[in-house]
Scaffold this active site. Structure first.
Site, short mmCIF file in Angstrom:
data_model
loop_
_atom_site.label_atom_id
_atom_site.label_comp_id
_atom_site.label_asym_id
_atom_site.label_seq_id
_atom_site.Cartn_x
_atom_site.Cartn_y
_atom_site.Cartn_z
CG ASP A 72 -2.11 0.91 1.08
OD1 ASP A 72 -2.37 1.39 -0.04
OD2 ASP A 72 -2.76 1.18 2.11
CG HIS B 57 -0.31 2.29 -9.40
ND1 HIS B 57 -0.53 1.88 -8.11
CD2 HIS B 57 -1.40 3.05 -9.74
CE1 HIS B 57 -1.72 2.35 -7.68
NE2 HIS B 57 -2.25 3.07 -8.66
CG LEU C 40 9.49 -16.83 -3.56
CD1 LEU C 40 9.54 -16.85 -2.03
CD2 LEU C 40 9.76 -15.42 -4.08
CG LEU D 136 -6.44 -7.77 8.44
CD1 LEU D 136 -7.21 -8.91 9.09
CD2 LEU D 136 -5.05 -8.25 8.02
C1 IPE Z 1 -5.45 -2.85 -0.19
O1 IPE Z 1 -5.14 -1.52 -0.38
C2 IPE Z 1 -5.46 -3.58 -1.52
C3 IPE Z 1 -4.15 -3.79 -2.13
C4 IPE Z 1 -3.00 -3.48 -1.60
C5 IPE Z 1 -4.18 -4.42 -3.43
P1 IPE Z 1 -6.24 -0.39 -0.56
O2 IPE Z 1 -5.50 0.88 -0.71
O3 IPE Z 1 -7.19 -0.78 -1.64
O4 IPE Z 1 -7.02 -0.47 0.84
P2 IPE Z 1 -7.94 0.61 1.58
O5 IPE Z 1 -9.00 1.00 0.63
O6 IPE Z 1 -7.06 1.76 1.95
O7 IPE Z 1 -8.44 -0.11 2.80
C1 IPE Z 2 -1.46 0.27 -3.45
O1 IPE Z 2 -1.32 1.65 -3.49
C2 IPE Z 2 -1.77 -0.32 -4.81
C3 IPE Z 2 -3.12 -0.87 -4.94
C4 IPE Z 2 -4.04 -0.86 -4.02
C5 IPE Z 2 -3.46 -1.47 -6.20
P1 IPE Z 2 -2.57 2.64 -3.46
O2 IPE Z 2 -2.95 2.96 -4.86
O3 IPE Z 2 -3.65 2.11 -2.60
O4 IPE Z 2 -1.90 3.91 -2.79
P2 IPE Z 2 -2.53 4.90 -1.73
O5 IPE Z 2 -3.09 4.07 -0.61
O6 IPE Z 2 -3.58 5.68 -2.42
O7 IPE Z 2 -1.38 5.75 -1.28
MG MG Z 3 -4.12 2.32 -0.65
#
Ligand code: IPE
Ligand code: IPE
Ligand code: MG
Length: 245
Positions: A25, A42, A136, A200
């Site tokens: 995240d 990303h 792995l 989670l």
């Molecule tokens: C969780 O992250 C999903 C992934 C890392 C793929 P999100 O950014 O989607 O989660 P929330 O919305 O902050 O809970």
């Molecule tokens: C995690 O980074 C990637 C995915 C959930 C696909 P985010 O895109 O959720 O990044 P934030 O949480 O907005 O910083």
């Molecule tokens: Mg996120």
């Protein structure tokens, strides 16, 4: 104890961490801090995936499960969803040979067969190519949600009951576990989340029953070998009880 200190003190104890699951995240916040488009975050996140996949075996990790796209991430704007699918395609195409050469066995959890058909084909080819590798085990959670996974498992049990093949009283935790996408895999020992969030977000709800949880403030695109070693060291300080004493 600081993570850095723990990492020195805990040398050699990392082998008990067989299965690490990561909620990757913070890509968006990383990009925002740098005044870049989210796509740049990303993209940098994919680089972090490369680093972690390379470093994990050196730390004794046998299974690495990465939360790449949740069943709730469809709520994001269409262009971001399309960017994420494009990056997934690009990652598999550009990395598969190297992964295979390194003995990585790639598989997927989640409702990944509902993704675009060309992507499903690419993923299935990658899975088959690496299916007999013994290095792995890399598990990518794609279109994954713990609740959705349980619903799909319950449906198969209900179908067996309806067909008269299964007595409801015979359903136990092993039988449910065997119907989940992770059937045959040991549960995660550690669930790690980057970017400071402590939730989670529908990840491995069943499987994490006794997992340790570590949250780090590091944003996923900045995550590297040292950060991984610190998390493994933090895990080594935990006393696991599984309900016993
Ligand atoms: C969780 O992250 C999903 C992934 C890392 C793929 P999100 O950014 O989607 O989660 P929330 O919305 O902050 O809970
Ligand atoms: C995690 O980074 C990637 C995915 C959930 C696909 P985010 O895109 O959720 O990044 P934030 O949480 O907005 O910083
Ligand atoms: Mg996120």
């Amino acid at each position: 104890m600081s993570l850095a200190v723990a990492s020195t003190q805990a040398g050699g104890t990392a082998s008990s961490l067989r299965h690490l699951a990561i909620i990757m995240d913070g890509n968006g916040r990383w990009a925002k801090a740098k005044r870049l488009p989210r796509l740049a975050g990303h993209r940098a996140g994919v680089e972090a995936v490369r680093r972690v996949v390379e470093a994990a075996p050196d730390l004794g990790i046998e299974i690495l499960t990465l939360y790449a796209f949740s069943s709730e991430n469809w709520k994001r704007p269409a262009d971001e969803v399309s960017d994420l699918m494009g990056l997934l395609r690009h990652y598999i195409r550009s990395e598969i040979k190297e992964l295979h050469r390194n003995g990585v066995r790639l598989s997927f959890i989640g409702d990944w067969k509902a993704l675009q058909s060309d992507l499903v084909e690419l993923l299935e080819d990658a899975r088959q190519l690496t299916a007999n590798n013994t290095g792995l085990r890399l598990v990518m959670a794609l279109n994954y949600g713990g609740q959705d996974e349980m619903v799909r498992a319950v449906r198969t049990l209900a179908a067996d009951v309806a067909a008269g093949r299964l007595d409801p009283a015979a359903i136990d935790t092993d039988m449910v576990g065997d119907r989940l996408d992770t059937a045959g895999m040991p549960p995660p020992d550690l669930v790690l989340r980057t970017s400071g969030e402590q939730r989670l977000s529908n990840f491995l709800l069943w499987q994490s029953a006794y997992a340790e949880f570590v949250a780090t403030d590091i944003l996923w695109p900045d995550f590297d070998r040292v950060a991984l070693a610190d998390a493994v060291a933090e895990f080594a300080t935990r006393e696991r009880r599984f309900g016993g004493r």
